[in-house]
Motif scaffolding. Structure first.
Motif, short mmCIF file in Angstrom:
data_model
loop_
_atom_site.label_atom_id
_atom_site.label_comp_id
_atom_site.label_asym_id
_atom_site.label_seq_id
_atom_site.Cartn_x
_atom_site.Cartn_y
_atom_site.Cartn_z
N LEU A 3 -6.62 53.49 -45.78
CA LEU A 3 -6.42 54.57 -46.75
C LEU A 3 -5.99 54.00 -48.10
CD1 LEU A 3 -4.61 57.31 -44.61
CD2 LEU A 3 -7.05 57.04 -45.06
N ALA A 4 -5.23 52.92 -48.08
CA ALA A 4 -4.82 52.28 -49.33
C ALA A 4 -6.01 51.58 -49.99
CB ALA A 4 -3.70 51.27 -49.06
N THR A 26 -11.07 63.33 -36.55
CA THR A 26 -12.06 62.24 -36.62
C THR A 26 -11.45 60.98 -37.23
OG1 THR A 26 -12.94 63.02 -38.76
CG2 THR A 26 -14.03 63.80 -36.74
N THR A 27 -10.55 61.14 -38.19
CA THR A 27 -9.91 59.97 -38.79
C THR A 27 -9.01 59.27 -37.78
OG1 THR A 27 -9.95 60.98 -40.99
CG2 THR A 27 -8.40 59.17 -40.66
N ALA A 28 -8.28 60.03 -36.99
CA ALA A 28 -7.42 59.42 -35.97
C ALA A 28 -8.26 58.63 -34.97
CB ALA A 28 -6.62 60.51 -35.24
N LEU A 79 -15.16 54.60 -41.19
CA LEU A 79 -15.75 55.89 -41.55
C LEU A 79 -14.92 57.01 -40.95
CD1 LEU A 79 -19.51 55.03 -40.83
CD2 LEU A 79 -18.30 54.93 -43.03
N PRO A 80 -14.08 57.67 -41.76
CA PRO A 80 -13.18 58.70 -41.21
C PRO A 80 -13.90 59.89 -40.61
CG PRO A 80 -13.11 58.69 -43.61
CD PRO A 80 -13.88 57.48 -43.20
N GLY A 98 -10.52 57.21 -51.72
CA GLY A 98 -11.43 58.33 -51.48
C GLY A 98 -11.29 58.90 -50.08
N HIS A 99 -10.84 58.08 -49.14
CA HIS A 99 -10.62 58.59 -47.79
C HIS A 99 -9.54 59.68 -47.77
CE1 HIS A 99 -13.34 55.71 -46.28
NE2 HIS A 99 -12.51 54.70 -46.06
N VAL A 100 -8.50 59.49 -48.57
CA VAL A 100 -7.42 60.48 -48.63
C VAL A 100 -7.94 61.78 -49.22
CG1 VAL A 100 -5.14 61.01 -49.56
CG2 VAL A 100 -5.65 58.69 -48.80
#
Length: 396
Positions: free
Chosen positions: A249-250, A269-271, A326-327, A254-256
């Motif tokens: 995420l850091a 899905t991210t988990a 890929l989240p 864009g993922h956040v």
């Protein structure tokens, strides 16, 4: 290619991905020599790993489930400790131990996870700049300690001692395990006299059926070694997944943004992608009970076969763009929790912790900045970050 999956530097430098890619492409059933041992087989492809996970009769756990297993120690807990048993004994013990993490315990578990994750993430955001591992290691440890009904003043000591149990060698490891066993013994004696709704009380009241059909309570030894197993499984893996996920995420803010827009489904899905990406449970060992073959390669009875979860979870024939985080990845049939009879008993708890963690991050954190170089441990059994310097910039 020179291959030594026992070399600490390979893991410390995070260079094993290239080795597994070569094995999958060239020798998916690979005979690995050992300097001071009989050697072992390495399975790197998803299909082969799933095949062995699924056949408990041919590929046994009773003789140890990791490469550096001590034969005497394994023999001492055979038919008693969940991770070194085969069905039907495994099934019976799993049902009893699982009762402490099952449907009846869910209200207590959900409340504990919510409270612990909120407190730990809130404290981390207040600090702003920190080694995130200092926070990540608290969450699974505090949750399990709470579920076991341990006094709050013991929680940090328990986490530190469990880490010592994993990381130390020889006498130091024995001493750490001994201290934990003593604590569990004292707690069990108390729960026998003063039962409550905690994990230890629940399994102390459970009854198992032996091979001959006799029904009885679990012995003190069975309860103590399995409490140790549950604590170890939670303490040493979930923190690696959380820290690995936060690093991604850091690296890609864009993922956040995507997570904020995606809502609950995005958290799920991210988990799952965090679990695949981190895969902290690196290898699992099985012992072959009779002559067989895997992928056309003859394997003899008594041979040791190792299943390498990080390789299976990056198998190009199963996962599209496996080297990308890929989240929104779906489907995501990763093996971070294993599969089959030995599917991780704490999987539901781990997923709950990850979802709560992501919700707290989205609620409290505007952005995540790296302030130093991440560092990894050197273990080929449970692997992950041991240092992650970050700055958590709060919302508002």
């Amino acid at each position: 290619m020179e291959i030594d999956l026992t070399a600490p530097g390979l893991w410390e430098r995070n260079e094993f991905g290239e080795v597994f890619a070569w094995l999958r492409a060239n020798e998916p059933v690979y005979r690995h020599e050992e300097r001071d041992g009989p050697g072992f087989w390495v399975l790197s492809r998803y299909a082969d790993v799933v095949h062995v996970y699924g056949d408990d009769e041919l590929f046994s756990s009773r003789f140890g489930m990791r490469l550096d297993s001590n034969a005497e120690a394994v023999a001492a807990v055979e038919d008693r400790m969940l991770i070194v048993t085969d069905p039907p004994v495994h099934t019976r013990i799993r049902q009893l131990v699982g009762a402490g993490l099952g449907r009846a315990a869910m209200p207590r578990i959900e409340a504990s996870v919510s409270r612990v994750v909120s407190d730990v993430v809130g404290e981390a955001v207040e600090r702003g700049e920190l080694d995130f591992l200092d926070a990540a290691k608290k969450i699974p440890n505090y949750v399990v300690c709470d579920l076991m009904g341990m006094p709050r003043e013991h929680w940090e000591w328990v986490g530190d001692t469990m880490t010592e149990s994993f990381d130390a060698d020889g006498d130091d490891k024995v001493a750490a395990d001994g201290e934990l066993f003593l604590l569990f013994t004292e707690m069990l004696m108390d729960r026998r006299e003063n039962p409550g709704d905690d994990f230890i009380s629940l399994i102390a009241q459970a009854r198992r059926t032996d091979r001959g059909g006799e029904e009885r309570q679990l012995t003190d030894e069975e309860i103590i070694v399995n409490c140790h197993g549950v604590l170890a499984g939670a303490n040493e893996t979930t923190r690696f997944v959380m820290s690995s996920g936060l690093l991604e995420l850091a690296r890609e803010p864009g993922h956040v943004d995507w997570l904020r827009a995606a809502g609950t489904r995005g958290i799920t899905t991210t988990a799952e992608e965090m679990l695949r990406w981190a895969t902290p449970a690196v290898h699992v060992l099985r012992t072959v009970t009779r002559d067989t073959e895997i992928g056309g390669v003859p394997i003899a009875a008594g041979d040791r076969v190792t299943l390498w979860n990080p390789s299976a979870n990056f198998d190009e024939t199963v996962f599209t763009d496996p080297d990308r985080f890929l989240p929104d990845r779906t489907p995501n049939k990763h093996l971070a929790f294993g599969i089959g009879q030995h599917f991780c008993i704490g999987a539901r708890l781990g997923r709950m912790e990850l979802a709560a963690f992501l919700r707290e991050v989205l609620t409290r954190v505007d952005r995540i900045e790296l302030t130093g170089e991440p560092r990894y441990n050197s273990s080929n059994f449970t692997w992950g970050l041991i240092e992650l310097p970050v700055r958590l910039v709060p919302l508002g």
